[in-house]
Design a protein around this motif. Sequence first.
Motif, PDB file in Angstrom:
ATOM      1  N   ALA A  87      -9.683  -9.905  -6.750  1.00  0.00           N
ATOM      2  CA  ALA A  87     -10.685 -10.879  -7.186  1.00  0.00           C
ATOM      3  C   ALA A  87     -10.581 -12.159  -6.371  1.00  0.00           C
ATOM      4  O   ALA A  87     -11.596 -12.768  -6.009  1.00  0.00           O
ATOM      5  CB  ALA A  87     -10.507 -11.178  -8.670  1.00  0.00           C
ATOM      6  N   SER A  88      -9.343 -12.550  -6.053  1.00  0.00           N
ATOM      7  CA  SER A  88      -9.140 -13.758  -5.255  1.00  0.00           C
ATOM      8  C   SER A  88      -9.698 -13.583  -3.848  1.00  0.00           C
ATOM      9  O   SER A  88     -10.328 -14.487  -3.295  1.00  0.00           O
ATOM     10  CB  SER A  88      -7.643 -14.099  -5.187  1.00  0.00           C
ATOM     11  N   ALA A  89      -9.474 -12.400  -3.265  1.00  0.00           N
ATOM     12  CA  ALA A  89      -9.980 -12.145  -1.914  1.00  0.00           C
ATOM     13  C   ALA A  89     -11.495 -12.189  -1.879  1.00  0.00           C
ATOM     14  O   ALA A  89     -12.099 -12.711  -0.934  1.00  0.00           O
ATOM     15  CB  ALA A  89      -9.472 -10.792  -1.418  1.00  0.00           C
ATOM     16  N   SER A  90     -12.134 -11.648  -2.919  1.00  0.00           N
ATOM     17  CA  SER A  90     -13.596 -11.624  -2.954  1.00  0.00           C
ATOM     18  C   SER A  90     -14.185 -13.008  -3.169  1.00  0.00           C
ATOM     19  O   SER A  90     -15.247 -13.333  -2.636  1.00  0.00           O
ATOM     20  CB  SER A  90     -14.081 -10.676  -4.057  1.00  0.00           C
ATOM     21  N   SER A  91     -13.492 -13.841  -3.950  1.00  0.00           N
ATOM     22  CA  SER A  91     -14.035 -15.156  -4.280  1.00  0.00           C
ATOM     23  C   SER A  91     -13.733 -16.198  -3.215  1.00  0.00           C
ATOM     24  O   SER A  91     -14.580 -17.039  -2.903  1.00  0.00           O
ATOM     25  CB  SER A  91     -13.489 -15.624  -5.632  1.00  0.00           C
ATOM     26  N   THR A  92     -12.528 -16.165  -2.651  1.00  0.00           N
ATOM     27  CA  THR A  92     -12.160 -17.187  -1.664  1.00  0.00           C
ATOM     28  C   THR A  92     -12.617 -16.831  -0.257  1.00  0.00           C
ATOM     29  O   THR A  92     -12.894 -17.723   0.540  1.00  0.00           O
ATOM     30  CB  THR A  92     -10.633 -17.388  -1.641  1.00  0.00           C
ATOM     31  N   ALA A  93     -12.690 -15.545   0.059  1.00  0.00           N
ATOM     32  CA  ALA A  93     -13.106 -15.139   1.415  1.00  0.00           C
ATOM     33  C   ALA A  93     -14.544 -14.652   1.366  1.00  0.00           C
ATOM     34  O   ALA A  93     -15.490 -15.422   1.457  1.00  0.00           O
ATOM     35  CB  ALA A  93     -12.170 -14.057   1.951  1.00  0.00           C
ATOM     36  N   THR A  94     -14.729 -13.358   1.226  1.00  0.00           N
ATOM     37  CA  THR A  94     -16.053 -12.754   1.126  1.00  0.00           C
ATOM     38  C   THR A  94     -15.904 -11.383   0.490  1.00  0.00           C
ATOM     39  O   THR A  94     -14.888 -10.704   0.726  1.00  0.00           O
ATOM     40  CB  THR A  94     -16.720 -12.615   2.510  1.00  0.00           C
ATOM     41  N   PRO A  95     -16.858 -10.948  -0.331  1.00  0.00           N
ATOM     42  CA  PRO A  95     -16.760  -9.610  -0.931  1.00  0.00           C
ATOM     43  C   PRO A  95     -16.681  -8.490   0.102  1.00  0.00           C
ATOM     44  O   PRO A  95     -16.195  -7.405  -0.197  1.00  0.00           O
ATOM     45  CB  PRO A  95     -18.050  -9.510  -1.758  1.00  0.00           C
ATOM     46  N   ARG A  96     -17.172  -8.737   1.317  1.00  0.00           N
ATOM     47  CA  ARG A  96     -17.130  -7.711   2.367  1.00  0.00           C
ATOM     48  C   ARG A  96     -15.715  -7.394   2.829  1.00  0.00           C
ATOM     49  O   ARG A  96     -15.479  -6.383   3.494  1.00  0.00           O
ATOM     50  CB  ARG A  96     -17.973  -8.139   3.562  1.00  0.00           C
ATOM     51  N   SER A  97     -14.768  -8.260   2.501  1.00  0.00           N
ATOM     52  CA  SER A  97     -13.376  -8.003   2.890  1.00  0.00           C
ATOM     53  C   SER A  97     -12.627  -7.191   1.843  1.00  0.00           C
ATOM     54  O   SER A  97     -11.454  -6.865   2.026  1.00  0.00           O
ATOM     55  CB  SER A  97     -12.644  -9.327   3.113  1.00  0.00           C
ATOM     56  N   PHE A  98     -13.291  -6.857   0.740  1.00  0.00           N
ATOM     57  CA  PHE A  98     -12.630  -6.181  -0.379  1.00  0.00           C
ATOM     58  C   PHE A  98     -12.007  -4.851   0.040  1.00  0.00           C
ATOM     59  O   PHE A  98     -10.889  -4.519  -0.355  1.00  0.00           O
ATOM     60  CB  PHE A  98     -13.642  -5.963  -1.504  1.00  0.00           C
ATOM     61  N   SER A  99     -12.731  -4.077   0.836  1.00  0.00           N
ATOM     62  CA  SER A  99     -12.228  -2.751   1.225  1.00  0.00           C
ATOM     63  C   SER A  99     -10.918  -2.841   1.999  1.00  0.00           C
ATOM     64  O   SER A  99     -10.050  -1.967   1.865  1.00  0.00           O
ATOM     65  CB  SER A  99     -13.277  -2.013   2.058  1.00  0.00           C
ATOM     66  N   LEU A 100     -10.749  -3.879   2.796  1.00  0.00           N
ATOM     67  CA  LEU A 100      -9.508  -4.041   3.557  1.00  0.00           C
ATOM     68  C   LEU A 100      -8.351  -4.433   2.661  1.00  0.00           C
ATOM     69  O   LEU A 100      -7.215  -3.986   2.861  1.00  0.00           O
ATOM     70  CB  LEU A 100      -9.699  -5.107   4.647  1.00  0.00           C
ATOM     71  N   VAL A 101      -8.620  -5.266   1.659  1.00  0.00           N
ATOM     72  CA  VAL A 101      -7.563  -5.675   0.741  1.00  0.00           C
ATOM     73  C   VAL A 101      -7.126  -4.495  -0.123  1.00  0.00           C
ATOM     74  O   VAL A 101      -5.940  -4.294  -0.375  1.00  0.00           O
ATOM     75  CB  VAL A 101      -8.037  -6.858  -0.139  1.00  0.00           C
ATOM     76  N   VAL A 102      -8.087  -3.694  -0.570  1.00  0.00           N
ATOM     77  CA  VAL A 102      -7.773  -2.521  -1.380  1.00  0.00           C
ATOM     78  C   VAL A 102      -6.935  -1.523  -0.593  1.00  0.00           C
ATOM     79  O   VAL A 102      -6.048  -0.864  -1.135  1.00  0.00           O
ATOM     80  CB  VAL A 102      -9.072  -1.858  -1.879  1.00  0.00           C
ATOM     81  N   ALA A 103      -7.201  -1.427   0.707  1.00  0.00           N
ATOM     82  CA  ALA A 103      -6.508  -0.450   1.552  1.00  0.00           C
ATOM     83  C   ALA A 103      -5.126  -0.914   1.989  1.00  0.00           C
ATOM     84  O   ALA A 103      -4.500  -0.259   2.825  1.00  0.00           O
ATOM     85  CB  ALA A 103      -7.351  -0.144   2.797  1.00  0.00           C
ATOM     86  N   ASP A 104      -4.635  -2.019   1.430  1.00  0.00           N
ATOM     87  CA  ASP A 104      -3.314  -2.524   1.798  1.00  0.00           C
ATOM     88  C   ASP A 104      -2.248  -1.480   1.475  1.00  0.00           C
ATOM     89  O   ASP A 104      -2.067  -1.087   0.313  1.00  0.00           O
ATOM     90  CB  ASP A 104      -3.020  -3.821   1.036  1.00  0.00           C
ATOM     91  N   ASP A 105      -1.544  -1.015   2.488  1.00  0.00           N
ATOM     92  CA  ASP A 105      -0.579   0.078   2.320  1.00  0.00           C
ATOM     93  C   ASP A 105       0.591  -0.307   1.427  1.00  0.00           C
ATOM     94  O   ASP A 105       1.037   0.504   0.601  1.00  0.00           O
ATOM     95  CB  ASP A 105      -0.057   0.535   3.681  1.00  0.00           C
TER      96      ASP A 105
END
Length: 432
Positions: free
Chosen positions: A86-104
Amino acid sequence: MLGNMYTDRIKFLLSRFRERLWVKPLAVCLLSIAAAFIAKLADDTRLIDIVPSITSDAIETLLSIMASSMLVIATLSVTSMVSAYASASSTATPRSFSLVVADDASQNALSTFVGAFIFSIVALTAVKNNYFQNAGIFILFVLTITVFTLVIFMFVRWVDRIARLGRIISTIDKVEYATKNAFIVRKRAPTLCGVAVKSEKQGEPIYARCVGYIQHIDIEAIDKWASKAEVRVAVATLPGTFTAPDRPLAYVYSPDGKLQEDNFDCLIDSFQIGGNRVFDNDPRFGLIVLSEIASKALSPAVNDPGTAIDVIGTLLRLFTQWNEPVDKDEIKPNCYKNVEVPEIMVEDMFDDAFTAIARGGAGLVEVSIRLQKTLVSLASLKDFEGNEGNNHEMKEAAEYYSRLALKRSKLAMSIEEDYLAVEKATKFNSAD
């Protein structure tokens, strides 16, 4: 249909599983269940007479502690990960969500905690029902200690990662890494292993059946279809293009001017269309996401020019890498001779990267100066052997967007000294 699932498309589909949180936990759960029952195999070997005796009470105590604690830790990890997303989507951009979710690291930690919980429950149930003999109990004890050690290691590593996950700098780094990889892939195959466009947009236009973004193009499938039909295909939409039923995906034409094929289902199915853009085959998408992060940081609600300046530096690194030559051994041959594919235009990439930043930061002297210095640096990049002409396009694009940004600054800045400082950072004329 299965015959159309060529290697490249299979790799693309498998890469999408990295964005699914349930894949790794499910795999680890199955592995943990198997590990609990593998210990039973030791009872049928000579180990039963060699290994030391361990009471079932001792192993029950360890497994009970693990079962009660792992569920709590797994729940805590999920809560922390959701908060980071939620922080990544709000502070950066929702388009970056897939990269944050894919964090190994996060997925591995969650998988380890859930897997340890399942392992402890299954093993504890088996022990209480006297399923194991002496050798099995010993092997199960060794496995339990191993799982404990792995959990401690993953927990410490996860705490360090979750403290950074979702932070703006971490998100920028992830987007840069994904964009860099997409750049490398596209530089190795500028025309996706097809041939450069030779013809104008003539022939039979092929349209999509749905609305969405081109996520992947199976050039191998198109080439085999074109070879069988004795036609040539000119791709009109690269990955990342928004397509609709009125926009041609490609043009099909015959060298002899007689097009006999009338079934284009295989050709249309070779274009993977989805609701969102993906980073894998779309270098421009990474530039857009970085631009969005900077643009959001420059908004009055956020007012964080430092993040925009950091993004500008990231864009400079990426474009510098784009200008660098690729090792000849890494360049993929244009082996699909029946498919014509256009290359990415440098001007389009500059538009994706710098237009929003120039507009949002036009009134901020520190952002405008850094932007101008970056464009000057990109214009001064030199050609490398085997990469002739690429810098000419980049130089023209950099000069054009520098002039455009300077016009925006002139209209937005009310203090003359600020504008003069930005104008001074533009050194194209003196460099020439």
